[in-house]
Design a protein around this motif. Sequence first.
Motif, PDB file in Angstrom:
ATOM      1  N   ALA A   1      72.888  -4.004  17.753  1.00 28.89           N
ATOM      2  CA  ALA A   1      73.611  -3.334  16.661  1.00 28.89           C
ATOM      3  C   ALA A   1      74.537  -4.334  15.975  1.00 28.89           C
ATOM      4  O   ALA A   1      75.524  -3.948  15.352  1.00 28.89           O
ATOM      5  CB  ALA A   1      74.403  -2.152  17.201  1.00 28.89           C
TER       6      ALA A   1
ATOM      7  N   LYS B   1      81.035   3.293   4.633  1.00 27.28           N
ATOM      8  CA  LYS B   1      81.023   4.395   5.615  1.00 27.28           C
ATOM      9  C   LYS B   1      82.424   4.769   6.105  1.00 27.28           C
ATOM     10  O   LYS B   1      82.688   5.936   6.392  1.00 27.28           O
ATOM     11  CB  LYS B   1      80.121   4.039   6.804  1.00 27.28           C
ATOM     12  CG  LYS B   1      78.632   4.000   6.439  1.00 27.28           C
ATOM     13  CD  LYS B   1      77.768   3.731   7.653  1.00 27.28           C
ATOM     14  CE  LYS B   1      76.313   3.548   7.253  1.00 27.28           C
ATOM     15  NZ  LYS B   1      75.440   3.303   8.409  1.00 27.28           N
TER      16      LYS B   1
ATOM     17  N   ARG C   1      80.281 -10.490  20.276  1.00 24.17           N
ATOM     18  CA  ARG C   1      80.714 -11.877  20.091  1.00 24.17           C
ATOM     19  C   ARG C   1      82.235 -11.977  20.265  1.00 24.17           C
ATOM     20  O   ARG C   1      82.726 -12.799  21.009  1.00 24.17           O
ATOM     21  CB  ARG C   1      80.279 -12.353  18.695  1.00 24.17           C
ATOM     22  CG  ARG C   1      80.689 -13.748  18.349  1.00 24.17           C
ATOM     23  CD  ARG C   1      80.097 -14.144  17.014  1.00 24.17           C
ATOM     24  NE  ARG C   1      80.572 -13.280  15.919  1.00 24.17           N
ATOM     25  CZ  ARG C   1      80.189 -13.411  14.662  1.00 24.17           C
ATOM     26  NH1 ARG C   1      79.313 -14.351  14.320  1.00 24.17           N
ATOM     27  NH2 ARG C   1      80.647 -12.615  13.724  1.00 24.17           N
ATOM     28  N   SER C   2      82.974 -11.109  19.572  1.00 23.32           N
ATOM     29  CA  SER C   2      84.426 -11.038  19.787  1.00 23.32           C
ATOM     30  C   SER C   2      84.643 -10.008  20.893  1.00 23.32           C
ATOM     31  O   SER C   2      84.616  -8.798  20.643  1.00 23.32           O
ATOM     32  CB  SER C   2      85.151 -10.579  18.526  1.00 23.32           C
ATOM     33  OG  SER C   2      84.637 -11.266  17.404  1.00 23.32           O
TER      34      SER C   2
ATOM     35  N   MET D   1      64.695   4.467  13.183  1.00 21.54           N
ATOM     36  CA  MET D   1      66.070   4.990  13.139  1.00 21.54           C
ATOM     37  C   MET D   1      66.435   5.402  11.711  1.00 21.54           C
ATOM     38  O   MET D   1      67.046   6.447  11.484  1.00 21.54           O
ATOM     39  CB  MET D   1      67.041   3.918  13.649  1.00 21.54           C
ATOM     40  CG  MET D   1      68.495   4.275  13.500  1.00 21.54           C
ATOM     41  SD  MET D   1      69.550   2.935  14.120  1.00 21.54           S
ATOM     42  CE  MET D   1      71.171   3.547  13.682  1.00 21.54           C
TER      43      MET D   1
ATOM     44  N   GLY E   1      77.142  -5.552  19.898  1.00 23.24           N
ATOM     45  CA  GLY E   1      77.835  -5.322  18.635  1.00 23.24           C
ATOM     46  C   GLY E   1      78.962  -4.328  18.821  1.00 23.24           C
ATOM     47  O   GLY E   1      78.935  -3.508  19.762  1.00 23.24           O
ATOM     48  N   ALA E   2      79.939  -4.404  17.932  1.00 26.12           N
ATOM     49  CA  ALA E   2      81.073  -3.474  18.015  1.00 26.12           C
ATOM     50  C   ALA E   2      81.519  -3.061  16.621  1.00 26.12           C
ATOM     51  O   ALA E   2      82.674  -2.701  16.404  1.00 26.12           O
ATOM     52  CB  ALA E   2      82.221  -4.142  18.778  1.00 26.12           C
ATOM     53  N   GLY E   3      80.590  -3.115  15.652  1.00 22.37           N
ATOM     54  CA  GLY E   3      80.892  -2.699  14.288  1.00 22.37           C
ATOM     55  C   GLY E   3      80.539  -1.225  14.088  1.00 22.37           C
ATOM     56  O   GLY E   3      80.401  -0.464  15.057  1.00 22.37           O
TER      57      GLY E   3
HETATM   58  P1  NDP Z   1      79.332  -4.569  10.923  1.00 28.28           P
HETATM   59  O1  NDP Z   1      79.598  -5.618   9.907  1.00 28.28           O
HETATM   60  O2  NDP Z   1      80.233  -3.371  11.014  1.00 28.28           O
HETATM   61  O3  NDP Z   1      79.324  -5.243  12.400  1.00 28.28           O
HETATM   62  C1  NDP Z   1      78.747  -6.479  12.601  1.00 28.28           C
HETATM   63  C2  NDP Z   1      78.641  -6.772  14.110  1.00 28.28           C
HETATM   64  O4  NDP Z   1      77.722  -7.852  14.263  1.00 28.28           O
HETATM   65  C3  NDP Z   1      79.951  -7.210  14.755  1.00 28.28           C
HETATM   66  O5  NDP Z   1      79.967  -6.697  16.071  1.00 28.28           O
HETATM   67  C4  NDP Z   1      79.834  -8.754  14.734  1.00 28.28           C
HETATM   68  O6  NDP Z   1      80.556  -9.377  15.779  1.00 28.28           O
HETATM   69  C5  NDP Z   1      78.350  -8.905  14.995  1.00 28.28           C
HETATM   70  N1  NDP Z   1      77.781 -10.187  14.527  1.00 28.28           N
HETATM   71  C6  NDP Z   1      77.561 -10.569  13.244  1.00 28.28           C
HETATM   72  N2  NDP Z   1      76.971 -11.778  13.216  1.00 28.28           N
HETATM   73  C7  NDP Z   1      76.817 -12.178  14.513  1.00 28.28           C
HETATM   74  C8  NDP Z   1      76.272 -13.342  15.129  1.00 28.28           C
HETATM   75  N3  NDP Z   1      75.757 -14.339  14.411  1.00 28.28           N
HETATM   76  N4  NDP Z   1      76.274 -13.417  16.474  1.00 28.28           N
HETATM   77  C9  NDP Z   1      76.788 -12.400  17.215  1.00 28.28           C
HETATM   78  N5  NDP Z   1      77.314 -11.267  16.687  1.00 28.28           N
HETATM   79  C10 NDP Z   1      77.330 -11.161  15.343  1.00 28.28           C
HETATM   80  O7  NDP Z   1      77.807  -4.142  10.686  1.00 28.28           O
HETATM   81  P2  NDP Z   1      77.147  -2.702  10.990  1.00 28.28           P
HETATM   82  O8  NDP Z   1      77.597  -2.280  12.330  1.00 28.28           O
HETATM   83  O9  NDP Z   1      77.373  -1.783   9.841  1.00 28.28           O
HETATM   84  O10 NDP Z   1      75.565  -3.043  10.965  1.00 28.28           O
HETATM   85  C11 NDP Z   1      74.935  -3.769  12.007  1.00 28.28           C
HETATM   86  C12 NDP Z   1      73.423  -3.761  11.828  1.00 28.28           C
HETATM   87  O11 NDP Z   1      72.879  -2.469  12.000  1.00 28.28           O
HETATM   88  C13 NDP Z   1      72.939  -4.255  10.451  1.00 28.28           C
HETATM   89  O12 NDP Z   1      71.836  -5.122  10.650  1.00 28.28           O
HETATM   90  C14 NDP Z   1      72.480  -2.975   9.765  1.00 28.28           C
HETATM   91  O13 NDP Z   1      71.463  -3.235   8.824  1.00 28.28           O
HETATM   92  C15 NDP Z   1      71.960  -2.196  10.959  1.00 28.28           C
HETATM   93  N6  NDP Z   1      71.911  -0.731  10.724  1.00 28.28           N
HETATM   94  C16 NDP Z   1      70.691  -0.108  10.744  1.00 28.28           C
HETATM   95  C17 NDP Z   1      70.574   1.256  10.545  1.00 28.28           C
HETATM   96  C18 NDP Z   1      69.219   1.910  10.585  1.00 28.28           C
HETATM   97  O14 NDP Z   1      69.097   3.063  10.144  1.00 28.28           O
HETATM   98  N7  NDP Z   1      68.199   1.252  11.119  1.00 28.28           N
HETATM   99  C19 NDP Z   1      71.773   2.105  10.315  1.00 28.28           C
HETATM  100  C20 NDP Z   1      73.017   1.364  10.361  1.00 28.28           C
HETATM  101  C21 NDP Z   1      73.064  -0.008  10.533  1.00 28.28           C
HETATM  102  P3  NDP Z   1      82.118  -9.791  15.587  1.00 28.28           P
HETATM  103  O15 NDP Z   1      82.895  -8.543  15.872  1.00 28.28           O
HETATM  104  O16 NDP Z   1      82.315 -10.856  16.598  1.00 28.28           O
HETATM  105  O17 NDP Z   1      82.270 -10.269  14.162  1.00 28.28           O
END
Ligand code: NDP
Length: 269
Positions: free
Chosen positions: A185, A66, A150-151, A238, A125-127
């Motif tokens: 998220a 993306k 988490r971060s 969604m 979440g912050a991804g």
């Molecule tokens: P990213 O990899 O960009 O972000 C991952 C995030 O998850 C970060 O904030 C990370 O924290 C956090 N994280 C990962 N593992 C853990 C854990 N064990 N405990 C706490 N925090 C954790 O992923 P995306 O943002 O692209 O996707 C996130 C979710 O959203 C996925 O499950 C994806 O399938 C879903 N999604 C669903 C959609 C839909 O249409 N329903 C559309 C888009 C996404 P840190 O920064 O600390 O690493």
Amino acid sequence: MTAQYAVIGHPVAHSKSPIIHAAFAAQTGQRIRYDKLEAPLEGFIDFVAQFFAMGGEGCNVTVPFKEQAFAFANQLTERARQAGAVNTLWLDDDGVVGDNTDGVGLCRDLTRHINLAGKRILLLGAGGAARGAIGALLAEQPAQLTIANRSADKAITLAANFGGVSEGCGLPDLTGRSFDLVINATSASLAQAQLALPSGLFAPGALAYDMMYGQGDTPFMQQARADGAAQAVDGLGMLVEQAAEAFRLWRGVQPDTAPVLAELRASLA
Ligand code: NDP
């Protein structure tokens, strides 16, 4: 002529997007073809350029491309610019346009369950998925939007970059706070992991929403119910709503999502 669309990702075999777009096309009488295409991890830009050069009219872009789709687009919508990520591309007279329909898709699904205006919302979440959601959530005029990650530094930076976000913080900073809506998220549910959340996060009547879908109850949904959430919902709605917005942008017609969501949910049961 049949118009060509696709979802491009890596991996992409699990994607439900072809089923959803085929259902929208049948419902609205549009002649389209919609494929799943796996781009090489190191070759997304060439791959998507080739897709358009071969006559593709538009595509959805999924994990992990993306941000690269954002860089590839010649023009960006405001919501794509805000998200820093693109999940929908299409050709117009001036080149390839990039948009992000995830946020609007999330809000359309959420409003099936809860009126967002005046609510206290926690976004975990912050991804990429969290970034895509913020602008659309703020447009619904919640009383508060808190981002926790988490971060913690990433949540703090995100909150500082978006005017209107109440606060960015780490997960332990949520102790003693409660919310009407908690959105997961993070990708923790993908790994079947529980989030390290303090108890008492859910106000009476609160909704827990996990963006993850396709695996029944997620660890977050179970955790939320055990901690007092009145309802826990996955992200299948969604997925269907973000697809509907892409379909509208491409074809100029708004599909009816309810029957498509019901059919998809039944097929996954
Ligand atoms: P990213 O990899 O960009 O972000 C991952 C995030 O998850 C970060 O904030 C990370 O924290 C956090 N994280 C990962 N593992 C853990 C854990 N064990 N405990 C706490 N925090 C954790 O992923 P995306 O943002 O692209 O996707 C996130 C979710 O959203 C996925 O499950 C994806 O399938 C879903 N999604 C669903 C959609 C839909 O249409 N329903 C559309 C888009 C996404 P840190 O920064 O600390 O690493």
